[in-house]
Design a protein around this motif. Structure first.
Motif, short mmCIF file in Angstrom:
data_model
loop_
_atom_site.label_atom_id
_atom_site.label_comp_id
_atom_site.label_asym_id
_atom_site.label_seq_id
_atom_site.Cartn_x
_atom_site.Cartn_y
_atom_site.Cartn_z
N VAL A 1 0.81 -1.23 0.00
CA VAL A 1 0.00 0.00 0.00
C VAL A 1 0.83 1.27 0.00
O VAL A 1 0.28 2.37 -0.13
N ASN B 1 0.46 7.96 -8.51
CA ASN B 1 -0.63 8.06 -7.52
C ASN B 1 -0.43 7.07 -6.38
O ASN B 1 -1.39 6.46 -5.89
N HIS C 1 1.18 6.05 -2.49
CA HIS C 1 1.32 6.66 -1.18
C HIS C 1 2.73 6.46 -0.61
O HIS C 1 3.37 5.44 -0.87
N ILE D 1 -4.93 2.67 2.62
CA ILE D 1 -5.91 1.94 1.83
C ILE D 1 -7.02 2.90 1.40
O ILE D 1 -7.07 4.05 1.84
N ASP D 2 -7.92 2.40 0.54
CA ASP D 2 -8.95 3.25 -0.03
C ASP D 2 -9.85 3.88 1.04
O ASP D 2 -10.08 3.29 2.10
N PHE D 3 -10.40 5.04 0.73
CA PHE D 3 -11.26 5.77 1.64
C PHE D 3 -12.43 4.92 2.12
O PHE D 3 -12.74 4.88 3.32
N GLU D 4 -13.10 4.23 1.21
CA GLU D 4 -14.25 3.43 1.60
C GLU D 4 -13.86 2.31 2.55
O GLU D 4 -14.61 1.97 3.47
N GLN D 5 -12.69 1.74 2.36
CA GLN D 5 -12.21 0.67 3.24
C GLN D 5 -11.86 1.23 4.62
O GLN D 5 -12.16 0.61 5.64
N ARG D 6 -11.26 2.41 4.64
CA ARG D 6 -10.95 3.05 5.92
C ARG D 6 -12.25 3.34 6.68
O ARG D 6 -12.36 3.08 7.88
#
Length: 372
Positions: free
Chosen positions: A185, A212, A214, A349-354
């Motif tokens: 990640v 893109n 991190h 990790i992705d926003f929705e997963q967070r």
């Protein structure tokens, strides 16, 4: 407004070592080669013919690692990693260490962790970088499965480190991007800060931004404000690995703390600080937990997160770090929830997963602990 008849007053669960361990926690700064079980080091050394360990008694070896890390000697501290990396030079060893890491973190109540390591440290016996990453990822997935079978759910994200003194950062950054779909990640640079500023790796950071991807940067642990400033303003770090020396830009006055321009920027931009209290003591950032800058930084509402760094060398877990902060600063469940949500918000990790982990694991877990 009066108390509603029949509505019970919330009764928080007492803060103890056991209840803190059961609370959902998030870990952002943990080194794979700094978290081995002593017994595993002994067994892997025997299997690999590695005969340089100071002792083959697991209990005594665990004490040796902690004593060396506490010694104040950089030579002795670095020797500890020579031993852990020395027994992690084949695929089977890497799979085992990664699987046990996931199991151990899950047993400590960690629901999400980002574990980092430098692939270039495991090439002594001919493993190539892609094989190393594949083995570690396989180990993490196996550890997640074992944890789930034991009733503990954990997700591990991987950060690949480049050693800042070795000039391989662009190569490792490319490796991280290539393995992004497999659970890598993010990226980091580690190693000595003095003499190896983060700007030596600008090509890697520019590549990561273009992709893109991190990244965090070890900064502000040993070298101070210039390291933090370069990491943020030149390299674009999303998080600061340690970052504890940001307190050098905070002046305590009779009227209260005054933030300098860099400290104000870090706080205003909500740049996460990956603080590791016990490890920071070992590297001289403070003389005790009670004097650790985490107290001031928390009071000033920086984006503080609580981490382990090297669980073997520091003899710590996320739970023990939080318990020490509770004792030193009088923190309660609300504070521990704040640290945990800070960390989850700051994960790569992705926003929705967070958001899913925050809403469906962390908040319900702490609601129970708060008596709601």
């Amino acid at each position: 407004m009066g108390t509603v008849i029949g509505m019970a007053t919330p009764q928080p669960v007492p803060l103890t070592a056991d209840t803190i361990r059961d609370a959902p926690k998030v870990l952002l700064h943990d080194h794979l080669d700094g978290g081995l079980r002593p017994a595993t080091v002994v067994e892997l050394a025997a299997a690999a013919g590695y005969d340089a360990l100071p002792t083959t008694d697991p209990e005594a070896l665990g004490r040796w690692f902690r004593d060396a890390a506490d010694s104040g000697s950089l030579v002795r501290y670095l020797e500890t990693f020579a031993h852990t990396c020395g027994v992690m030079q084949d695929q089977e060893a890497l799979v085992r260490v990664a699987a046990e890491c996931a199991e151990d973190l899950a047993a400590d109540g960690v629901v999400y962790a980002e574990v980092r390591y430098a692939p270039e440290l495991f090439t002594e016996r001919g493993l190539d970088l892609d094989t190393i990453v594949g083995a570690v990822q396989a180990g993490f997935r196996e550890g997640e499965r074992r944890a789930a079978a034991a009733g503990r759910v954990i997700r591990i994200g991987t950060l690949l480190c480049a050693m800042r003194q070795n000039a391989r950062s662009l190569e490792i950054a490319d490796l991280a991007v290539r393995h992004r779909a497999e659970g890598v990640v993010g990226f980091d640079i580690a190693g000595p800060e003095a003499g190896f500023p983060p700007t030596r790796n600008l090509d890697a950071f520019e590549f990561l931004r273009q992709q893109n991807a991190h990244f965090t940067i070890h900064a502000g642990e040993a070298f101070g404000l210039p390291s933090i400033w370069e990491a943020i303003q030149h390299c674009g770090a999303e998080r600061l690995g340690h970052g504890v020396r940001i307190v050098d830009d905070i002046t305590l006055t009779p009227d209260g703390p005054v933030l300098g321009p860099l400290a104000a920027y870090v706080r205003d931009r909500r740049i996460p600080l990956e603080l590791c209290p016990t490890s920071n003591l070992q590297t001289g950032a403070a003389t005790s937990i009670a004097e650790h800058p985490i107290g001031l930084l928390t009071a000033l509402r920086f984006r503080v997160t609580v981490n382990t760094d090297n669980r073997l060398m520091s003899g710590c877990t996320v739970s023990s770090e939080m318990a020490a902060l509770v004792e030193a600063f009088g923190y309660d469940w609300v504070d521990l929830r704040w640290f945990t949500i800070n960390a989850m918000k700051s994960a790569f990790i992705d926003f929705e997963q967070r958001l899913d982990i925050i809403d469906n694991t962390i908040k319900p877990g702490y609601a129970k602990l708060l008596g709601f």
